[in-house]
Design a protein around this motif. Sequence first.
Motif, PDB file in Angstrom:
ATOM      1  N   GLY A 188       0.824  -1.204   0.000  1.00  0.00           N
ATOM      2  CA  GLY A 188       0.000   0.000   0.000  1.00  0.00           C
ATOM      3  C   GLY A 188       0.860   1.257   0.000  1.00  0.00           C
ATOM      4  O   GLY A 188       2.054   1.217   0.301  1.00  0.00           O
ATOM      5  N   VAL A 189       0.261   2.378  -0.347  1.00  0.00           N
ATOM      6  CA  VAL A 189       0.976   3.657  -0.316  1.00  0.00           C
ATOM      7  C   VAL A 189      -0.017   4.774  -0.023  1.00  0.00           C
ATOM      8  O   VAL A 189      -1.137   4.782  -0.548  1.00  0.00           O
ATOM      9  N   ILE A 190       0.378   5.684   0.851  1.00  0.00           N
ATOM     10  CA  ILE A 190      -0.401   6.886   1.144  1.00  0.00           C
ATOM     11  C   ILE A 190       0.513   8.075   0.925  1.00  0.00           C
ATOM     12  O   ILE A 190       1.470   8.284   1.684  1.00  0.00           O
ATOM     13  N   THR A 191       0.277   8.837  -0.145  1.00  0.00           N
ATOM     14  CA  THR A 191       1.052  10.039  -0.425  1.00  0.00           C
ATOM     15  C   THR A 191       0.483  11.165   0.423  1.00  0.00           C
ATOM     16  O   THR A 191      -0.706  11.503   0.305  1.00  0.00           O
ATOM     17  N   ILE A 192       1.308  11.762   1.277  1.00  0.00           N
ATOM     18  CA  ILE A 192       0.818  12.657   2.317  1.00  0.00           C
ATOM     19  C   ILE A 192       0.048  13.845   1.738  1.00  0.00           C
ATOM     20  O   ILE A 192      -1.104  14.102   2.118  1.00  0.00           O
ATOM     21  N   ALA A 193       0.656  14.591   0.814  1.00  0.00           N
ATOM     22  CA  ALA A 193       0.001  15.784   0.274  1.00  0.00           C
ATOM     23  C   ALA A 193      -1.298  15.430  -0.437  1.00  0.00           C
ATOM     24  O   ALA A 193      -2.328  16.097  -0.264  1.00  0.00           O
ATOM     25  N   LYS A 194      -1.257  14.375  -1.248  1.00  0.00           N
ATOM     26  CA  LYS A 194      -2.441  13.964  -2.005  1.00  0.00           C
ATOM     27  C   LYS A 194      -3.569  13.518  -1.073  1.00  0.00           C
ATOM     28  O   LYS A 194      -4.744  13.836  -1.294  1.00  0.00           O
ATOM     29  N   ALA A 195      -3.211  12.766  -0.017  1.00  0.00           N
ATOM     30  CA  ALA A 195      -4.222  12.273   0.914  1.00  0.00           C
ATOM     31  C   ALA A 195      -4.873  13.418   1.688  1.00  0.00           C
ATOM     32  O   ALA A 195      -6.087  13.424   1.910  1.00  0.00           O
ATOM     33  N   VAL A 196      -4.068  14.411   2.093  1.00  0.00           N
ATOM     34  CA  VAL A 196      -4.585  15.500   2.921  1.00  0.00           C
ATOM     35  C   VAL A 196      -5.354  16.529   2.095  1.00  0.00           C
ATOM     36  O   VAL A 196      -6.462  16.935   2.458  1.00  0.00           O
ATOM     37  N   PHE A 197      -4.774  16.946   0.971  1.00  0.00           N
ATOM     38  CA  PHE A 197      -5.385  18.027   0.190  1.00  0.00           C
ATOM     39  C   PHE A 197      -6.186  17.531  -1.014  1.00  0.00           C
ATOM     40  O   PHE A 197      -6.920  18.309  -1.626  1.00  0.00           O
ATOM     41  N   GLY A 198      -6.049  16.264  -1.357  1.00  0.00           N
ATOM     42  CA  GLY A 198      -6.762  15.734  -2.508  1.00  0.00           C
ATOM     43  C   GLY A 198      -7.725  14.628  -2.159  1.00  0.00           C
ATOM     44  O   GLY A 198      -8.096  13.823  -3.031  1.00  0.00           O
ATOM     45  N   SER A 199      -8.166  14.559  -0.901  1.00  0.00           N
ATOM     46  CA  SER A 199      -9.072  13.489  -0.483  1.00  0.00           C
ATOM     47  C   SER A 199     -10.426  13.638  -1.171  1.00  0.00           C
ATOM     48  O   SER A 199     -10.806  14.721  -1.629  1.00  0.00           O
ATOM     49  N   ASN A 200     -11.164  12.548  -1.225  1.00  0.00           N
ATOM     50  CA  ASN A 200     -12.475  12.524  -1.865  1.00  0.00           C
ATOM     51  C   ASN A 200     -13.493  11.885  -0.914  1.00  0.00           C
ATOM     52  O   ASN A 200     -13.406  10.687  -0.649  1.00  0.00           O
ATOM     53  N   PRO A 201     -14.450  12.659  -0.388  1.00  0.00           N
ATOM     54  CA  PRO A 201     -14.638  14.106  -0.585  1.00  0.00           C
ATOM     55  C   PRO A 201     -13.585  14.911   0.175  1.00  0.00           C
ATOM     56  O   PRO A 201     -12.875  14.358   1.027  1.00  0.00           O
ATOM     57  N   PRO A 202     -13.469  16.215  -0.109  1.00  0.00           N
ATOM     58  CA  PRO A 202     -12.442  17.024   0.540  1.00  0.00           C
ATOM     59  C   PRO A 202     -12.649  17.121   2.051  1.00  0.00           C
ATOM     60  O   PRO A 202     -13.783  17.101   2.545  1.00  0.00           O
ATOM     61  N   ILE A 203     -11.528  17.224   2.771  1.00  0.00           N
ATOM     62  CA  ILE A 203     -11.586  17.493   4.201  1.00  0.00           C
ATOM     63  C   ILE A 203     -12.077  18.926   4.405  1.00  0.00           C
ATOM     64  O   ILE A 203     -11.713  19.834   3.649  1.00  0.00           O
ATOM     65  N   ASN A 204     -12.888  19.134   5.410  1.00  0.00           N
ATOM     66  CA  ASN A 204     -13.366  20.485   5.726  1.00  0.00           C
ATOM     67  C   ASN A 204     -12.174  21.433   5.872  1.00  0.00           C
ATOM     68  O   ASN A 204     -11.264  21.178   6.662  1.00  0.00           O
ATOM     69  N   PRO A 205     -12.137  22.548   5.106  1.00  0.00           N
ATOM     70  CA  PRO A 205     -10.999  23.470   5.177  1.00  0.00           C
ATOM     71  C   PRO A 205     -10.705  23.982   6.580  1.00  0.00           C
ATOM     72  O   PRO A 205      -9.556  24.300   6.899  1.00  0.00           O
ATOM     73  N   ASP A 206     -11.739  24.069   7.439  1.00  0.00           N
ATOM     74  CA  ASP A 206     -11.509  24.529   8.808  1.00  0.00           C
ATOM     75  C   ASP A 206     -10.559  23.597   9.552  1.00  0.00           C
ATOM     76  O   ASP A 206      -9.753  24.039  10.381  1.00  0.00           O
ATOM     77  N   VAL A 207     -10.659  22.307   9.251  1.00  0.00           N
ATOM     78  CA  VAL A 207      -9.769  21.328   9.879  1.00  0.00           C
ATOM     79  C   VAL A 207      -8.330  21.580   9.458  1.00  0.00           C
ATOM     80  O   VAL A 207      -7.409  21.636  10.282  1.00  0.00           O
ATOM     81  N   LEU A 208      -8.111  21.760   8.148  1.00  0.00           N
ATOM     82  CA  LEU A 208      -6.754  21.922   7.629  1.00  0.00           C
ATOM     83  C   LEU A 208      -6.186  23.295   7.970  1.00  0.00           C
ATOM     84  O   LEU A 208      -4.978  23.435   8.189  1.00  0.00           O
ATOM     85  N   ASN A 217      -7.504  30.664   2.619  1.00  0.00           N
ATOM     86  CA  ASN A 217      -7.279  30.766   1.182  1.00  0.00           C
ATOM     87  C   ASN A 217      -6.160  29.845   0.715  1.00  0.00           C
ATOM     88  O   ASN A 217      -6.198  29.317  -0.404  1.00  0.00           O
ATOM     89  N   VAL A 218      -5.144  29.661   1.564  1.00  0.00           N
ATOM     90  CA  VAL A 218      -4.037  28.753   1.234  1.00  0.00           C
ATOM     91  C   VAL A 218      -4.556  27.319   1.150  1.00  0.00           C
ATOM     92  O   VAL A 218      -4.227  26.577   0.210  1.00  0.00           O
ATOM     93  N   VAL A 219      -5.375  26.933   2.101  1.00  0.00           N
ATOM     94  CA  VAL A 219      -5.933  25.571   2.107  1.00  0.00           C
ATOM     95  C   VAL A 219      -6.811  25.359   0.873  1.00  0.00           C
ATOM     96  O   VAL A 219      -6.700  24.326   0.192  1.00  0.00           O
ATOM     97  N   GLN A 220      -7.662  26.307   0.562  1.00  0.00           N
ATOM     98  CA  GLN A 220      -8.538  26.158  -0.592  1.00  0.00           C
ATOM     99  C   GLN A 220      -7.733  26.097  -1.898  1.00  0.00           C
ATOM    100  O   GLN A 220      -8.075  25.334  -2.807  1.00  0.00           O
ATOM    101  N   TYR A 221      -6.654  26.894  -1.965  1.00  0.00           N
ATOM    102  CA  TYR A 221      -5.783  26.834  -3.139  1.00  0.00           C
ATOM    103  C   TYR A 221      -5.187  25.435  -3.292  1.00  0.00           C
ATOM    104  O   TYR A 221      -5.185  24.867  -4.395  1.00  0.00           O
ATOM    105  N   LEU A 222      -4.685  24.873  -2.194  1.00  0.00           N
ATOM    106  CA  LEU A 222      -4.065  23.541  -2.241  1.00  0.00           C
ATOM    107  C   LEU A 222      -5.098  22.463  -2.569  1.00  0.00           C
ATOM    108  O   LEU A 222      -4.809  21.521  -3.312  1.00  0.00           O
ATOM    109  N   GLN A 223      -6.305  22.607  -2.046  1.00  0.00           N
ATOM    110  CA  GLN A 223      -7.338  21.609  -2.333  1.00  0.00           C
ATOM    111  C   GLN A 223      -7.800  21.673  -3.788  1.00  0.00           C
ATOM    112  O   GLN A 223      -8.330  20.688  -4.307  1.00  0.00           O
ATOM    113  N   ASN A 224      -7.599  22.792  -4.432  1.00  0.00           N
ATOM    114  CA  ASN A 224      -8.016  22.931  -5.835  1.00  0.00           C
ATOM    115  C   ASN A 224      -6.951  22.470  -6.823  1.00  0.00           C
ATOM    116  O   ASN A 224      -7.198  22.452  -8.036  1.00  0.00           O
TER     117      ASN A 224
END
Length: 231
Positions: A188-208, A217-224
């Motif tokens: 298995g593999v979990i890529t940290i950035a992809k898992a945190v900012f590219g999860s499906n569905p997205p993590i609530n930005p307030d959490v990040l 705005n930084v979190v929303q930019y990364l999630q996009n």
Amino acid sequence: MMKGAHFPTAAAFALLALATFHLVSASDPSPLQDFCVALNTTQTAVSAVFVNGRFCKDPKMATPEDFFFSGLRMRGNTSNPLGSIVTQANVEQIAGLNTLGISLARIDYAPGGLNPPHIHPRATEVLMVMEGTLYVGFVTSNPDNRLFSKVLYKGDVFVFPFAQIHFQLNVGKVKAVAVSSLSSQNPGVITIAKAVFGSNPPINPDVLTKAFQVDNNVVQYLQNQFWYDNN
């Protein structure tokens, strides 16, 4: 008589402790036969049943092709945002690896290519550089979060302990190649950035926002962003 009466209980606890040690110290279940060539779920009448591993085909039906894979001989295509590509050789590609607790991977890197911070939730990894120069490292768990890093050259080997965050960066001016051995048939593999900012569905930005202590705005930019998967 009292001492004799307690002996079976003590022995039972000792045997249970020994069995538990073997269970928790192994990455994959130990095989109970010479081999257990995996069947695809489409080949079984119980494809809706999930087991820890794969169902086995009749050993009399096994062929050399069940233990063979030629995919690691070919250079991978690194024309992607990360400049790296992982070619896996696990139970998905080699059915004969089922229950054997081991797999391989080839990683190709363009100059400057990165295999980004990630973990293997079910495996320890040993990496050997075949070509080029790599800066590699892993970070330990909380609270220390200590970085162990090294620049590796052709023939060098580095160990990434079980489930620790690790990475490789090609710091040379030419292409690089590494081969990894992993202690699971399906690490298995979990890529940290992809898992945190590219999860499906997205993590609530307030959490990040609170977790990373950055502006919303930084979190929303990364999630996009499009988070490329090099596996």
